[in-house]
Scaffold this active site. Sequence first.
Site, short mmCIF file in Angstrom:
data_model
loop_
_atom_site.label_atom_id
_atom_site.label_comp_id
_atom_site.label_asym_id
_atom_site.label_seq_id
_atom_site.Cartn_x
_atom_site.Cartn_y
_atom_site.Cartn_z
N HIS A 62 -77.63 113.89 6.74
CA HIS A 62 -76.35 114.17 6.09
C HIS A 62 -75.18 113.64 6.92
O HIS A 62 -75.25 113.57 8.15
CB HIS A 62 -76.18 115.67 5.90
CG HIS A 62 -77.24 116.29 5.06
ND1 HIS A 62 -77.69 117.59 5.24
CD2 HIS A 62 -77.97 115.79 4.03
CE1 HIS A 62 -78.64 117.87 4.35
NE2 HIS A 62 -78.83 116.79 3.61
N LYS A 72 -70.34 118.22 14.56
CA LYS A 72 -71.21 119.39 14.52
C LYS A 72 -71.73 119.73 15.91
O LYS A 72 -72.03 118.85 16.71
CB LYS A 72 -72.40 119.15 13.59
CG LYS A 72 -72.03 118.93 12.14
CD LYS A 72 -73.26 118.61 11.29
CE LYS A 72 -72.88 118.37 9.84
NZ LYS A 72 -74.06 117.98 9.02
N TYR A 132 -74.80 126.00 12.97
CA TYR A 132 -73.96 124.82 13.14
C TYR A 132 -72.50 125.27 13.25
O TYR A 132 -72.03 126.01 12.41
CB TYR A 132 -73.98 123.88 11.95
CG TYR A 132 -75.24 123.67 11.16
CD1 TYR A 132 -75.74 122.38 10.97
CD2 TYR A 132 -75.90 124.72 10.53
CE1 TYR A 132 -76.87 122.16 10.20
CE2 TYR A 132 -77.04 124.51 9.77
CZ TYR A 132 -77.51 123.22 9.61
OH TYR A 132 -78.62 123.01 8.83
N ASP A 168 -81.99 115.60 -1.19
CA ASP A 168 -82.38 114.72 -0.09
C ASP A 168 -83.44 113.72 -0.55
O ASP A 168 -83.44 112.57 -0.11
CB ASP A 168 -82.90 115.53 1.09
CG ASP A 168 -81.79 116.28 1.81
OD1 ASP A 168 -80.61 115.95 1.61
OD2 ASP A 168 -82.10 117.21 2.58
#
Length: 203
Positions: A62, A72, A132, A168
Site C-alpha cells: 500500500h 508510517k 501503525y 489487494d
Amino acid sequence: MKVRPLSIEGAWEVTPVRHTDERGSFLEWYRFDHLAAAVGHRLDLAQANLSTSTRGVVRGVHFADVPPGQAKYVTCVAGAVLDVVVDIRVGSSTFGQWEAVTLDDQDRRAVYLAEGLGHGFCALTEGATVAYLCSATYRPGHEHGVHPLDPELGITWPAGAPSLSPKDAAAPTLSQARQAGLLPRYDACRDYAETLGRVDYSQ
C-alpha cells in the site's frame, strides 16, 4: 533505542532497549526525539491504526499520493509478521527494490518508512497484531496498492499460498501502476519532504 537505516532511502529499523525482571518487561517503543535525530525530522502523528491477521495473510503493498503521502511507524504488538518496505518512487536509484524486517512481540522492533514508499506485511503467526502510527489520515481516492505477488517485485513471502483481500488481489502490477501514473515520483517526494523541513535527500 537503536535506529538503523535500511537499504532503501527513507526507511529505518528501530530496536528498543528492553528492561526485564521477574515481573515482566518495559520498553519505549516510540520516541519522537530519538527517531527525529536519526531520520532528520519529526513524525507528525495524525492517525493510529491496529490490524489483526490470521497466519498467512498478506496486507499490501500500500501507498498514498504525495503530497502529502503517509509516513508510517510500524510495530507488531502480538505474534510476528514479516514487514516489507518497497521503493515505488519513480526515479529513485532503488526503484522496485524491497527489504524485509521481522517484527514480533519478543524483540519489539519497529520500522519507519517515509512518504512515498510502499508497505506490506505477512502474518507469521495466528492473531498477529500490528500497530501503525501515521503522519496523515486516510484519504479515500488517494490510497493505492501494488500487487504483492507481482513477479517484477519478486518479494520472498513465507512459504505457502498467501491470503489476500479482494482489493489487494486486484491491485495492479508495478509496471501497470507506473503506466497508469499512480506511482509517486522520487523528486516529488524529495521536494515535498524538503518543503516541510523533513528528510534530507541530498546525503
